[in-house]
Write a protein that holds these residues in place. Sequence first.
Motif, PDB file in Angstrom:
ATOM      1  N   TYR A  10       0.822  -1.213   0.000  1.00  0.00           N
ATOM      2  CA  TYR A  10       0.000   0.000   0.000  1.00  0.00           C
ATOM      3  C   TYR A  10       0.857   1.265   0.000  1.00  0.00           C
ATOM      4  CZ  TYR A  10      -4.145  -2.805   0.338  1.00  0.00           C
ATOM      5  OH  TYR A  10      -5.127  -3.696   0.064  1.00  0.00           O
ATOM      6  N   LEU A  11       2.081   1.158   0.459  1.00  0.00           N
ATOM      7  CA  LEU A  11       3.002   2.280   0.356  1.00  0.00           C
ATOM      8  C   LEU A  11       3.315   2.578  -1.112  1.00  0.00           C
ATOM      9  CD1 LEU A  11       4.681   4.235   2.090  1.00  0.00           C
ATOM     10  CD2 LEU A  11       6.528   2.562   1.958  1.00  0.00           C
ATOM     11  N   TYR A  12       3.515   1.531  -1.904  1.00  0.00           N
ATOM     12  CA  TYR A  12       3.724   1.714  -3.343  1.00  0.00           C
ATOM     13  C   TYR A  12       2.493   2.341  -3.996  1.00  0.00           C
ATOM     14  CZ  TYR A  12       8.081  -0.919  -3.450  1.00  0.00           C
ATOM     15  OH  TYR A  12       9.369  -1.334  -3.263  1.00  0.00           O
ATOM     16  N   LEU A  13       1.323   1.924  -3.572  1.00  0.00           N
ATOM     17  CA  LEU A  13       0.100   2.499  -4.120  1.00  0.00           C
ATOM     18  C   LEU A  13      -0.020   3.978  -3.758  1.00  0.00           C
ATOM     19  CD1 LEU A  13      -2.353   1.655  -5.786  1.00  0.00           C
ATOM     20  CD2 LEU A  13      -3.537   1.182  -3.651  1.00  0.00           C
ATOM     21  N   ILE A  20       0.535  10.526  -9.593  1.00  0.00           N
ATOM     22  CA  ILE A  20      -0.536  10.842 -10.538  1.00  0.00           C
ATOM     23  C   ILE A  20      -1.113  12.221 -10.243  1.00  0.00           C
ATOM     24  CG2 ILE A  20      -2.887  10.181 -11.226  1.00  0.00           C
ATOM     25  CD1 ILE A  20      -1.938   7.241 -10.921  1.00  0.00           C
ATOM     26  N   TYR A  21      -1.237  12.558  -8.965  1.00  0.00           N
ATOM     27  CA  TYR A  21      -1.700  13.901  -8.600  1.00  0.00           C
ATOM     28  C   TYR A  21      -0.730  14.970  -9.113  1.00  0.00           C
ATOM     29  CZ  TYR A  21      -2.707  17.986  -5.777  1.00  0.00           C
ATOM     30  OH  TYR A  21      -2.976  19.262  -5.379  1.00  0.00           O
ATOM     31  N   LYS A  22       0.566  14.745  -8.919  1.00  0.00           N
ATOM     32  CA  LYS A  22       1.567  15.711  -9.373  1.00  0.00           C
ATOM     33  C   LYS A  22       1.590  15.819 -10.897  1.00  0.00           C
ATOM     34  CE  LYS A  22       4.218  17.734  -7.174  1.00  0.00           C
ATOM     35  NZ  LYS A  22       4.148  19.096  -6.684  1.00  0.00           N
ATOM     36  N   ILE A  23       1.332  14.719 -11.590  1.00  0.00           N
ATOM     37  CA  ILE A  23       1.258  14.765 -13.048  1.00  0.00           C
ATOM     38  C   ILE A  23       0.135  15.701 -13.478  1.00  0.00           C
ATOM     39  CG2 ILE A  23       0.691  13.422 -15.112  1.00  0.00           C
ATOM     40  CD1 ILE A  23       2.099  11.028 -13.710  1.00  0.00           C
ATOM     41  N   GLY A  24      -1.028  15.539 -12.869  1.00  0.00           N
ATOM     42  CA  GLY A  24      -2.163  16.405 -13.192  1.00  0.00           C
ATOM     43  C   GLY A  24      -1.913  17.851 -12.844  1.00  0.00           C
ATOM     44  N   GLU A  25      -1.187  18.080 -11.770  1.00  0.00           N
ATOM     45  CA  GLU A  25      -0.912  19.444 -11.321  1.00  0.00           C
ATOM     46  C   GLU A  25       0.106  20.152 -12.212  1.00  0.00           C
ATOM     47  OE1 GLU A  25       1.527  20.708  -7.566  1.00  0.00           O
ATOM     48  OE2 GLU A  25      -0.493  20.121  -6.953  1.00  0.00           O
ATOM     49  N   TYR A  35       7.625  13.948 -16.521  1.00  0.00           N
ATOM     50  CA  TYR A  35       8.074  12.644 -16.991  1.00  0.00           C
ATOM     51  C   TYR A  35       8.638  11.788 -15.862  1.00  0.00           C
ATOM     52  CZ  TYR A  35       7.385  14.475 -21.661  1.00  0.00           C
ATOM     53  OH  TYR A  35       6.835  15.020 -22.792  1.00  0.00           O
ATOM     54  N   ILE A  36       9.294  12.392 -14.888  1.00  0.00           N
ATOM     55  CA  ILE A  36       9.803  11.625 -13.754  1.00  0.00           C
ATOM     56  C   ILE A  36       8.646  11.099 -12.905  1.00  0.00           C
ATOM     57  CG2 ILE A  36      10.131  13.587 -12.198  1.00  0.00           C
ATOM     58  CD1 ILE A  36      12.555  10.698 -12.475  1.00  0.00           C
ATOM     59  N   PHE A  37       7.574  11.891 -12.788  1.00  0.00           N
ATOM     60  CA  PHE A  37       6.411  11.435 -12.030  1.00  0.00           C
ATOM     61  C   PHE A  37       5.660  10.334 -12.777  1.00  0.00           C
ATOM     62  CE2 PHE A  37       6.977  15.670 -10.080  1.00  0.00           C
ATOM     63  CZ  PHE A  37       7.126  15.252  -8.766  1.00  0.00           C
ATOM     64  N   PHE A  39       7.174   8.122 -14.632  1.00  0.00           N
ATOM     65  CA  PHE A  39       8.023   6.965 -14.361  1.00  0.00           C
ATOM     66  C   PHE A  39       7.739   6.401 -12.971  1.00  0.00           C
ATOM     67  CE2 PHE A  39      12.006   5.376 -12.494  1.00  0.00           C
ATOM     68  CZ  PHE A  39      12.221   4.285 -13.324  1.00  0.00           C
ATOM     69  N   PHE A  40       7.677   7.272 -11.949  1.00  0.00           N
ATOM     70  CA  PHE A  40       7.389   6.819 -10.592  1.00  0.00           C
ATOM     71  C   PHE A  40       6.017   6.151 -10.502  1.00  0.00           C
ATOM     72  CE2 PHE A  40      10.358  10.139  -8.586  1.00  0.00           C
ATOM     73  CZ  PHE A  40      11.384   9.225  -8.516  1.00  0.00           C
ATOM     74  N   ALA A  41       5.026   6.696 -11.180  1.00  0.00           N
ATOM     75  CA  ALA A  41       3.681   6.128 -11.129  1.00  0.00           C
ATOM     76  C   ALA A  41       3.657   4.738 -11.756  1.00  0.00           C
ATOM     77  CB  ALA A  41       2.693   7.049 -11.838  1.00  0.00           C
ATOM     78  N   VAL A  42       4.288   4.582 -12.903  1.00  0.00           N
ATOM     79  CA  VAL A  42       4.286   3.282 -13.585  1.00  0.00           C
ATOM     80  C   VAL A  42       5.044   2.239 -12.765  1.00  0.00           C
ATOM     81  CG1 VAL A  42       5.138   2.072 -15.639  1.00  0.00           C
ATOM     82  CG2 VAL A  42       3.958   4.255 -15.883  1.00  0.00           C
ATOM     83  N   VAL A  43       6.209   2.611 -12.269  1.00  0.00           N
ATOM     84  CA  VAL A  43       6.996   1.667 -11.474  1.00  0.00           C
ATOM     85  C   VAL A  43       6.274   1.316 -10.173  1.00  0.00           C
ATOM     86  CG1 VAL A  43       9.149   1.411 -10.167  1.00  0.00           C
ATOM     87  CG2 VAL A  43       9.201   2.317 -12.479  1.00  0.00           C
ATOM     88  N   SER A  44       5.663   2.286  -9.539  1.00  0.00           N
ATOM     89  CA  SER A  44       4.959   2.032  -8.283  1.00  0.00           C
ATOM     90  C   SER A  44       3.754   1.119  -8.480  1.00  0.00           C
ATOM     91  CB  SER A  44       4.507   3.345  -7.652  1.00  0.00           C
ATOM     92  OG  SER A  44       5.618   4.112  -7.298  1.00  0.00           O
TER      93      SER A  44
END
Length: 67
Positions: A10-13, A20-25, A35-37, A39-44
């Motif tokens: 759940y920490l990964y989630l 995803i929030y930061k991507i939208g923001e 793009y880094i966010f 990457f983090f979202a996909v890996v997480s």
Amino acid sequence: MIKILRFTEYLYLAVALISIYKIGELWETDRQGTYIFIFFAVVSIGMFIFRRNYRKRFEKRKRDDKS
């Protein structure tokens, strides 16, 4: 041990949701920074799925060993 595995999945989630929030923001103002966010979202999300399947296999193996 099982509680720790459940907590980490759940920490990964949570990391994925924050990303995803930061991507939208930041999408309209700083597209290069998102793009880094992404990457983090996909890996997480991938790690969440991997950890969840691993925990379920671990629980099943533990349950089968008891019986």
